[in-house]
Write an enzyme that holds these catalytic residues in place. Structure first.
Site, short mmCIF file in Angstrom:
data_model
loop_
_atom_site.label_atom_id
_atom_site.label_comp_id
_atom_site.label_asym_id
_atom_site.label_seq_id
_atom_site.Cartn_x
_atom_site.Cartn_y
_atom_site.Cartn_z
N GLY A 35 0.80 -1.23 0.00
CA GLY A 35 0.00 0.00 0.00
C GLY A 35 0.83 1.27 0.00
O GLY A 35 2.06 1.24 -0.10
N ASP A 58 1.26 -8.89 2.11
CA ASP A 58 0.05 -8.22 1.62
C ASP A 58 -0.80 -9.29 0.94
O ASP A 58 -0.32 -10.40 0.71
CB ASP A 58 0.43 -7.11 0.60
CG ASP A 58 -0.64 -6.02 0.50
OD1 ASP A 58 -1.75 -6.34 0.02
OD2 ASP A 58 -0.38 -4.87 0.90
N ILE A 59 -2.06 -8.94 0.61
CA ILE A 59 -2.84 -9.89 -0.21
C ILE A 59 -2.53 -9.70 -1.69
O ILE A 59 -2.85 -10.53 -2.51
CB ILE A 59 -4.39 -9.78 -0.06
CG1 ILE A 59 -4.82 -8.34 0.19
CG2 ILE A 59 -4.94 -10.75 0.94
CD1 ILE A 59 -6.30 -8.14 0.03
N ASP A 76 -3.42 -13.03 3.92
CA ASP A 76 -4.65 -12.29 4.18
C ASP A 76 -4.71 -12.11 5.70
O ASP A 76 -4.65 -13.09 6.44
CB ASP A 76 -5.85 -13.12 3.68
CG ASP A 76 -7.16 -12.35 3.83
OD1 ASP A 76 -7.24 -11.44 4.68
OD2 ASP A 76 -8.10 -12.67 3.08
N TYR A 166 -15.14 3.71 8.30
CA TYR A 166 -13.70 3.74 8.55
C TYR A 166 -13.40 4.40 9.90
O TYR A 166 -12.65 3.86 10.72
CB TYR A 166 -13.06 4.52 7.40
CG TYR A 166 -11.58 4.77 7.49
CD1 TYR A 166 -10.67 3.73 7.38
CD2 TYR A 166 -11.08 6.08 7.64
CE1 TYR A 166 -9.30 3.98 7.43
CE2 TYR A 166 -9.72 6.33 7.68
CZ TYR A 166 -8.83 5.28 7.58
OH TYR A 166 -7.49 5.52 7.62
P1 NAD Z 1 -3.51 1.38 1.26
O1 NAD Z 1 -4.92 1.10 0.88
O2 NAD Z 1 -2.65 2.09 0.29
O3 NAD Z 1 -2.78 0.04 1.66
C1 NAD Z 1 -3.39 -0.96 2.44
C2 NAD Z 1 -2.82 -2.28 2.00
O4 NAD Z 1 -3.50 -3.29 2.74
C3 NAD Z 1 -3.07 -2.60 0.51
O5 NAD Z 1 -1.86 -2.89 -0.13
C4 NAD Z 1 -4.00 -3.79 0.53
O6 NAD Z 1 -3.76 -4.73 -0.51
C5 NAD Z 1 -3.68 -4.38 1.89
N1 NAD Z 1 -4.79 -5.20 2.37
C6 NAD Z 1 -6.12 -4.94 2.29
N2 NAD Z 1 -6.82 -5.94 2.81
C7 NAD Z 1 -5.92 -6.87 3.24
C8 NAD Z 1 -6.04 -8.12 3.86
N3 NAD Z 1 -7.23 -8.66 4.12
N4 NAD Z 1 -4.92 -8.78 4.17
C9 NAD Z 1 -3.68 -8.26 3.89
N5 NAD Z 1 -3.52 -7.07 3.28
C10 NAD Z 1 -4.63 -6.39 2.96
O7 NAD Z 1 -3.55 2.15 2.65
P2 NAD Z 1 -2.43 3.08 3.29
O8 NAD Z 1 -2.72 4.46 2.90
O9 NAD Z 1 -1.09 2.51 3.04
O10 NAD Z 1 -2.83 2.95 4.82
C11 NAD Z 1 -2.19 2.04 5.69
C12 NAD Z 1 -2.78 2.22 7.07
O11 NAD Z 1 -2.61 3.58 7.50
C13 NAD Z 1 -4.27 1.94 7.17
O12 NAD Z 1 -4.56 1.37 8.41
C14 NAD Z 1 -4.88 3.32 7.10
O13 NAD Z 1 -6.13 3.36 7.74
C15 NAD Z 1 -3.86 4.14 7.84
N6 NAD Z 1 -3.92 5.56 7.49
C16 NAD Z 1 -3.55 5.97 6.24
C17 NAD Z 1 -3.61 7.33 5.92
C18 NAD Z 1 -3.18 7.84 4.57
O14 NAD Z 1 -3.38 9.02 4.28
N7 NAD Z 1 -2.60 7.00 3.70
C19 NAD Z 1 -4.05 8.24 6.87
C20 NAD Z 1 -4.48 7.78 8.11
C21 NAD Z 1 -4.38 6.42 8.42
C1 AKB Z 2 -8.44 8.68 4.30
O1 AKB Z 2 -8.66 9.75 3.70
O2 AKB Z 2 -9.26 7.78 4.45
C2 AKB Z 2 -7.08 8.51 4.92
C3 AKB Z 2 -7.11 8.96 6.34
C4 AKB Z 2 -6.90 10.38 6.66
O3 AKB Z 2 -7.29 8.17 7.21
N1 AKB Z 2 -6.12 9.21 4.12
#
Ligand code: NAD
Ligand code: AKB
Length: 340
Positions: A35, A58-59, A76, A166
């Site tokens: 991700g 990752d999945i 997963d 979420y």
């Molecule tokens: P993303 O969607 O880019 O990555 C998430 C990854 O999780 C993906 O690669 C997906 O394939 C994998 N995934 C989904 N379901 C799965 C499963 N069942 N088993 C294994 N892997 C699985 O998200 P991100 O932006 O990298 O966010 C990562 C974490 O940070 C999350 O918990 C998100 O809530 C948190 N977060 C992100 C942001 C942001 O702006 N990116 C902000 C606040 C919080």
């Molecule tokens: C989203 O927009 O869902 C994320 C977050 C702030 O958690 N980037």
């Protein structure tokens, strides 16, 4: 000369032995390594702790960069037995659990997203507890806040009434993380990330994604249609700061980490018209238009700026990147990526 090179050789030998000993004490599993955050976090953890000591999972398949720089295994997070096998096989000592469905995508599949976000977290917390792992990182989000939360300089402890699938899952997750710490002694560490901005991987379907997409469209077609209104300010953060905060809290002395639900971290607050103006300083033809969609309502329920003083005080957190520095790097790196 001869003696110096022998002593250098000995020094190098001991340094690498020391690093090997240090590395062998730490085997890290990153769940969600394909991700947006996982891609950069895995690379930085490998740089700091050694390629073979950081297992990406990752999945779906990760980027070539992640795939070619160290071990990768498909898992997963809903498959607890699969998770246990990986933990045993690689002698995992700590986990960064990033797999989740983000705010925009979660609204399209509420029950499935709830299962992934909550069951996934339970599986990870239980594995850490049952296998007695050293510690675990799990990110929360500014999405834990809701329409009744004070929107500016949002305090660490305040009203929280999230109204997205979420956000509800993140709030529940925070409570469970604290519970596992208090009841079972699980060393869980967590940050409420703002919207994260990066160039290595695409954003994952959230409400803050516009602030990543805008750079690609600005470079490719010199215009961008924003799905948030021009004056919708949200807290955002450049990925390098987010990675430093993440590894920073994980490496902090246990006693310094006083909050076991999740820490506020602030980043930079801006709205679409402000980032567009900054981009225009580099690309004068760039134009932004506004066509708010369902994510506007989500953004309207989130803070505009965050008070991160607890993180500053407790484990000495400090961000480095402002809007200008972040835009300079994003424009340069996204352009390189597009030209490849
Ligand atoms: P993303 O969607 O880019 O990555 C998430 C990854 O999780 C993906 O690669 C997906 O394939 C994998 N995934 C989904 N379901 C799965 C499963 N069942 N088993 C294994 N892997 C699985 O998200 P991100 O932006 O990298 O966010 C990562 C974490 O940070 C999350 O918990 C998100 O809530 C948190 N977060 C992100 C942001 C942001 O702006 N990116 C902000 C606040 C919080
Ligand atoms: C989203 O927009 O869902 C994320 C977050 C702030 O958690 N980037």
């Amino acid at each position: 000369m001869y003696y110096i090179s022998i002593s250098q050789g000995i020094n190098n030998y001991f340094r690498s032995e020391l690093l090997n000993t240090f590395y062998s004490m730490k085997n890290i599993l990153v769940i969600g390594a394909a991700g947006q955050i996982g891609t950069d976090l895995t690379m930085e953890l490998r740089r700091r702790f050694g390629n073979d000591n950081v297992i990406a999972s990752d999945i779906k398949s990760p980027s070539e960069m992640v795939l070619n720089s160290g071990p990768f295994t498909k898992v997963d997070v809903l498959d607890k037995v699969g998770l246990e096998k990986i933990v045993a096989k690689y002698k995992i000592t700590e986990i960064y659990h990033l797999a989740a469905i983000l705010s925009g995508n979660a609204e399209k599949a509420p029950r499935r997203s709830w299962d992934i976000n909550m069951e996934g977290l339970f599986n990870v917390l239980d594995v850490v507890k049952e296998k007695n792992l050293d510690k675990v990182f799990w990110p929360s989000s500014i999405a834990v806040f809701g329409p009744s939360t004070p929107r500016t300089n949002t305090p660490q402890d305040t009203v929280m009434d999230p109204n997205t699938v979420y956000g509800i899952s993140k709030q529940a997750g925070e409570r469970w993380c604290e519970y596992y710490f208090e009841k079972y002694g699980v060393d869980v560490r967590s940050l409420r990330y703002p919207g994260l901005i990066s160039y290595s991987a695409d954003a994952g379907g959230g409400t803050t994604d516009y602030a990543v997409e805008i750079f690609y469209d600005a470079i490719k077609i010199k215009k961008y249609e924003s799905f948030l209104k021009e004056d919708t300010a949200l807290p955002m953060m450049f990925m390098e700061d987010a990675i430093n905060a993440t590894i920073g809290i994980m490496e902090a002395d246990k006693d310094l980490v006083k909050i076991r639900s999740s820490y506020n971290i602030a980043g930079i607050s801006f709205d679409p018209q402000t980032i567009a103006k900054e981009i225009k300083n580099h690309i004068s033809e760039f134009e932004i238009t506004y066509k708010p969609d369902f994510r506007q309502k989500i953004a309207d329920s989130w803070p505009q700026s965050i008070d991160e003083s607890k993180a500053n005080e407790d484990w000495r957190w400090e961000a480095k990147f402002g809007l200008k520095e972040m835009c300079d790097i994003m424009l340069r790196e996204v352009e390189k990526k597009i030209k490849k």
